[in-house]
Write a protein that holds these residues in place. Structure first.
Motif: not given
Length: 292
Positions: A148-158, A171-188
């Protein structure tokens, strides 16, 4: 038991307003032992069901093996995973039955389309090899570009945990303009190819070393998840299985800055943390106590 323990479906699509500095203070980070010299890039740590073995992995560019350590850091076993490659192994966890899972989901450039979680038949250090007995493939809900765009690099995970038959990825935020945002995903937690469901969009305080997530662990009662960063632990409470929008986040400084990449609960009040070996620092396993 490790000897040293004897010593003392609504998605939240806006940033979490409940993140705060915790009034709870932890003890200072206490070095337990140095990792074996050959393990310079430990990316995940977990325990065997009987807590007698510390299992660790390394990330991209290293062997497709799980290493067993004793409670003083001596390597007791190197167990190759015979039917899997280490594309970018970023975390290792166990469930309540003692099953061991490897997260092959490191995605620095946010462009991978082969993300997997590998369930192994690893049980103890007497094994000379282990094999993958379940492969959970997934892709992230909401990701349509690779990368995705460098401002939306929210899809790394560690970091991930297992809870009641599902995996939860942070997820681990690698976006340009890092602001601490992360996503939570659920997988069976099952064999197959799945869309990882977005169940939360939250924010940690601070800069990259404060707020870029490198590992995760969950306590035995499944009501507390701890996220690791280079400088802090962040304790999540008040979440539920399908919606992390209610989660409260307490930030606890470690007063120590290094490339910390691995965390696991030893017991419900004590954490084990490992960092990578740098030029003049790291390559250790630490104990950190959470006070009630």
């Amino acid at each position: 038991m490790l000897r040293f323990l004897i010593l003392p479906a609504m998605l939240l699509l806006s940033c979490n307003p409940k993140a705060q500095n915790s009034p709870v203070q932890g003890d200072d980070l206490k070095p337990q032992f140095s990792l074996p010299k050959k393990l310079k890039e430990v990316s995940g740590i977990t325990l065997s069901k009987d807590k007698k073995t510390i299992w660790v992995i390394e990330d991209r560019g290293n062997k497709n093996a799980v290493y067993g350590l004793n409670d003083s850091g001596q390597m007791m076993a190197k167990v190759p995973v015979e039917n899997a490659e280490n594309t970018d192994w970023e975390d290792i966890i166990s469930d309540t039955q003692g099953n061991i899972y490897i997260g092959d989901f490191g995605n620095n450039d946010n462009n991978r389309q082969d993300l997997t979680i590998l369930k192994t038949d690893l049980k103890d250090i007497t094994q000379t090899t282990t094999k993958v007995v379940q492969t959970t493939k997934f892709h992230y809900e909401g990701q349509t570009e690779f990368p995705p765009k460098k401002s939306n690099l929210l899809y790394d995970c560690e970091g991930f945990v297992e809870m009641d038959g599902n995996f939860y990825l942070f997820t681990k935020n690698r976006s340009k303009g890092f602001d601490g945002t992360f996503l939570v995903f659920k997988v069976p937690n099952k064999e197959g190819d799945f869309e990882a469901k977005l169940i939360g969009k939250l924010k940690l305080e601070g800069g990259y070393n404060d707020a870029a997530i490198t590992s995760a662990t969950i306590n035995s009662t499944k009501d507390k998840i701890v996220l690791l960063t280079h400088k802090n632990v962040h304790v999540l409470t008040g979440f539920n299985a399908d919606d992390f929008s209610t989660a409260k986040i307490n930030k606890i400084p470690l007063h120590h800055n290094s490339q910390k990449e691995a965390i696991v609960f030893l017991n419900d009040q004590t954490l084990m943390i490992a960092d990578e070996k740098g030029k003049d620092e790291g390559g250790n396993v630490y104990q950190f106590s959470l006070k009630p």
